[in-house]
Scaffold this motif. Structure first.
Motif, PDB file in Angstrom:
ATOM      1  N   LYS A   1       0.807  -1.219   0.000  1.00  0.00           N
ATOM      2  CA  LYS A   1       0.000   0.000   0.000  1.00  0.00           C
ATOM      3  C   LYS A   1       0.842   1.272   0.000  1.00  0.00           C
ATOM      4  O   LYS A   1       0.492   2.255  -0.668  1.00  0.00           O
TER       5      LYS A   1
ATOM      6  N   VAL B   1      -6.043   0.491  -6.627  1.00  0.00           N
ATOM      7  CA  VAL B   1      -6.714   1.025  -5.440  1.00  0.00           C
ATOM      8  C   VAL B   1      -8.223   0.845  -5.548  1.00  0.00           C
ATOM      9  O   VAL B   1      -8.892   0.421  -4.594  1.00  0.00           O
TER      10      VAL B   1
ATOM     11  N   SER C   1      -5.466   2.199   4.731  1.00  0.00           N
ATOM     12  CA  SER C   1      -4.671   2.967   3.772  1.00  0.00           C
ATOM     13  C   SER C   1      -4.820   4.478   3.925  1.00  0.00           C
ATOM     14  O   SER C   1      -4.229   5.228   3.153  1.00  0.00           O
TER      15      SER C   1
END
Length: 837
Positions: free
Chosen positions: A729, A749, A768
């Motif tokens: 990430k 994403v 995230s």
């Protein structure tokens, strides 16, 4: 009888009495005098249906007239009724009745009787309308070809091609009847002539059989003389002078004695066959007339129009150096010739069944057709549309001929066609695979005859082992698909494969390994040859290595099925358990040997072509052999971008040749997304990225990561996917603000944040947020190379409008950015995303 019109006073007698009684019992409004006329408008059929379905038929809606509009309307109503009641009658069955086709009405009544009464027609006598055979009439009263072609049923057809095809069928049946009449009357005419010469006024019945036998003996003598003359002519032709290329095809077709040696061993049918050129001429004529260029260059009135077409097809535009009289550019004219030629071959392929009878009855007719059209296979490249259409024509012709007479069809291929095909197989390596398909289309589909076919092919290609082995590599695939690889065929293939892999010529070695690839898919016999493969892995020729990787993948798939299986004779005793352990150990040993071959060849430093073949082959064994994953991912990342993207792009499978030229095999590239274990690939990639401690991702990393994500995420795999996301990430969101990586990272994403597995999606969004905030901070940091702000705003709006969860997440994220980085927020356009409805 009121319905006497349904009687057929031909040789077979009247129609079954039950059918006539059935019509009489229905009490129709008028009697059937002429079935073809009375049933054509469908009115009587409607009356019949009203007797069985009175609630569904309103007879007042049907018109008892002869107008075509009335007929069509009546039958459309009936068709709807047939479908409603589940009566199996199609438009194709009543359309001939509308147009008064001979015998159609009577046949339709037969079917109606069977469907409505559930009784079979006890006897179906020949319908006189369908019997055009007229031997009982004197010659001057019989139909002529012109009269048959003036049939109104032909002239009513509006489509020119369809009308031509129907006319060909009618003319063909006419000539067949004429030949049958001549064959029947010939003995009587001969006997009559002999009696007249002997002064006899009447035939002596006691000598009839003797005279017939005499005729047969004379015929045999004539045939023997013809064979002798043929051999004499063949001897003279051995020293014939060379002729021009333009006249050579016409000379070959017009002098069939050139092939008499090949045809001598073939059986000759006693019945006369209609010349194939007569069948093809109208079809070709119609198409040539539609082409201005072809009709200008070819005299369609010539008897050898078919040959002239092939000559022009081969030569192209005669004035290729310029224009004549304002003609179209050469490129356009060449394109028109090509399109017309393709249309001719496609039409002949669709109507190939018209040729089958002539070609199986007369081998010389097959020889003429083969000699005429074979140049399309030899003179054009394998990528030419003309070559492809001619190839389809010959394959279709072989299939149809094999259905009618498989033994003769195989003989014709062996004795007539195989010699010319063998020359082309030697001359054009790029055509070998498709030409081998043509050969097998003419062969009987059983093991013995395929062995005989391979033997004949070996004799024709001679001592060139490379050519024969390459052909075997294609034929073994066809035999495998047909399920014909028994022990005899396998022994033959393996024998030549072992000879080939020991050859000093690399192309021959490539063919030998390719044969073993085909055998390995269907037999365990190749496993015993592993030691020779180990030695072959040191071969430096790139295509030998590529074929070895294909073979290794096939062997691993087969060994995966055997690993862990107990022997069938295991009885549960100690000795049985020992045998099971030995089998398991043997399988593991062979697996280690195969993996050793892969480890030597499937390395990043090897040829990119070898690695491309290896990636397409080894992807199938990854689920069973996860120890191959790290090297597989490393090789995939190291491939050239164009090669890698071909494997990662979902598209129809294509076969490619990796080296320019005509001496390499074609290889099928696999779309990895359709085959590989997605989670295992993603985990392997994430571990490698973590181990490399990269500062930023490259495009190849994002391409492989995006391709590893499945279309649907499974809930049971959510935790493992969360671990993968956690490892990538930080680098992923950093790539989100890089111009070259924004699109790929944005797609990844979105895949995680908006996936259907709610646990995974929520975990990814929550985990995230710090990384996303840091990415936004980088975007608004001066003196950094980053993506345009407008591009990122579009991405945020897409996320926000995807669903309510993402909307709240984006809003929360931007509010957090506003609180943590107020100056950057004020200088940005992020507020427009928040205000966007």
């Amino acid at each position: 009888s009121a319905h006497s019109g349904l009687r057929a006073p031909g040789d077979g007698g009247p129609v079954a009495a039950g059918d006539i009684k059935w019509l009489q019992a229905l009490d129709l409004s008028f009697s059937v005098k002429n079935p073809k006329r009375d049933f054509s408008n469908g009115y009587l059929i409607a009356e019949i249906m009203s007797r069985y379905h009175p609630q569904d038929v309103d007879i007042n809606t049907y018109e008892n007239g002869s107008r075509l509009e009335a007929k069509v309307d009546n039958w459309e109503q009936l068709y709807k009724l047939f479908k409603k009641k589940g009566i199996g009658i199609t438009k194709a069955e009543f359309d001939p009745v509308i147009h008064c086709a001979p015998g159609a009405a009577v046949m339709f009544v037969y079917k109606m009787y069977e469907l409505l009464t559930k009784c079979a027609v006890k006897s179906m006598a020949p319908i006189k309308e369908l019997i055009n055979y007229q031997p009982e009439l004197p010659p001057f009263m019989r139909d002529t070809a012109s009269k048959r072609l003036k049939d109104p049923e032909i002239s009513r057809i509006q489509d020119n091609v369809e009308r031509t095809i129907i006319a060909i069928d009618v003319l063909g049946s006419y000539h067949q009847e004429r030949r049958a009449i001549k064959a029947q009357e010939a003995p009587a005419l001969i006997r009559q002539e002999r009696r007249m010469r002997m002064g006899l006024s009447q035939e002596d019945p006691d000598h009839a059989q003797e005279q017939t036998d005499s005729v047969m003996i004379d015929e045999v003598k004539v045939k023997a003389l013809q064979s002798a003359a043929t051999r004499k002519n063949e001897t003279h032709q051995e020293v014939a002078p060379v002729v021009s290329s333009r006249s050579s095809l016409l000379k070959a077709v017009s002098e069939p004695q050139a092939c008499c040696a090949a045809l001598a061993s073939l059986p000759q049918s006693k019945s006369m066959a209609k010349p194939a050129t007569e069948i093809m001429r109208p079809l070709v004529f119609t198409i040539l007339q539609e082409s201005e260029e072809m009709s200008r260059m070819i005299d369609t009135k010539r008897d050898d129009m078919i040959v002239a077409f092939m000559e022009q097809c081969r030569e192209g535009v005669r004035d290729a150096d310029g224009r004549q009289n304002g003609a179209a550019p050469v490129e356009m004219r060449m394109r028109e010739i090509e399109e017309t030629s393709v249309k001719v071959f496609e039409t002949l392929a669709k109507r190939a069944e018209l040729l089958v009878d002539s070609l199986t009855k007369s081998p010389s007719e097959f020889w003429k057709v083969w000699t005429t059209f074979y140049p399309a296979l030899s003179d054009f490249s394998e990528s030419s549309p003309i070559f492809e259409s001619a190839l389809y024509f010959f394959k279709r012709l072989g299939e149809l001929m094999r259905e009618q007479d498989p033994q003769l069809t195989q003989q014709l291929m062996n004795e007539v066609a195989l010699s010319s095909l063998a020359k082309e197989l030697i001359r054009s390596p790029e055509k070998r695979e498709v030409l081998c398909e043509v050969i097998y289309n003419f062969m009987q589909e059983d093991t013995l005859n395929h062995i005989l076919a391979l033997r004949s092919l070996k004799e024709k290609v001679g001592d060139d082992l490379s050519v024969f082995v390459t052909c075997l590599a294609s034929l073994v695939q066809l035999d495998g698909k047909a399920g014909l690889l028994d022990e005899h065929l396998l022994d033959l293939y393996i024998y030549y494969a072992l000879m080939a892999v020991q050859s000093p010529q690399p192309r021959t070695r490539v063919g030998g390994v390719a044969i073993l690839c085909g055998v390995a898919q269907h037999s365990q016999a190749v496993l015993g040859l592993l030691p020779s493969f180990t030695a072959l892995s040191n071969d430096e020729w790139w295509e030998v290595q590529a074929q070895l990787l294909r073979l290794a993948a096939q062997l691993l798939l087969r060994l995966a099925g055997e690993r862990g299986q107990a022997p069938t004779e295991d009885d549960g005793s100690a000795s049985g358990a020992s045998r099971a352990d030995e089998t398991e150990a043997s399988a593991e040993t062979m697996i280690d040997e195969v993996l050793g071959i892969i480890s030597r060849l499937f390395v990043v430093s090897n040829s990119k072509n070898v690695l491309q073949v290896g990636l397409s082959s080894l992807v199938y064994v990854l689920p069973e052999y996860p120890n191959l994953l790290p090297n597989f991912v490393a090789v995939l990342l190291a491939q050239r971008p164009d090669l890698r993207q071909r494997l990662l792009t979902p598209e129809e499978r294509v076969r490619r040749s990796y080296v320019h030229g005509n001496a390499t095999f074609m290889y099928e590239e696999t779309c990895l997304l359709d085959v590989w274990p997605h989670l295992d690939i993603a985990k392997t990639l994430a571990m490698q990225l973590e181990a490399m401690q990269l500062q930023r991702l490259e495009s190849e990393h994002l391409e492989v990561l995006l391709a590893s994500l499945p279309f649907f995420f499974e809930d049971e795999d959510a935790d493992e996917w969360l671990h993968v996301f956690a490892k990538v990430k930080q680098l992923l969101f950093a790539a989100l603000v890089e111009p070259e990586l924004h699109v790929l990272s944005g797609q990844i994403v979105k895949k995680f944040w908006a996936c259907g597995a709610e646990t995974l999606a929520q975990g990814c969004r929550e985990g995230s947020r710090p990384d996303f905030l840091q990415a936004l901070h980088l975007l608004y940091t001066p003196d950094t190379h980053h993506v345009e702000e407008a591009t990122l705003l579009v991405f945020l709006r897409e996320l926000k409008h995807h669903n309510e969860d993402l909307q709240s997440e984006v809003e929360s994220l931007l509010e957090a950015f506003m609180d943590e980085y107020p100056e950057e927020y004020q200088a940005s356009q992020l507020e427009t995303v928040l205000k966007d409805a």
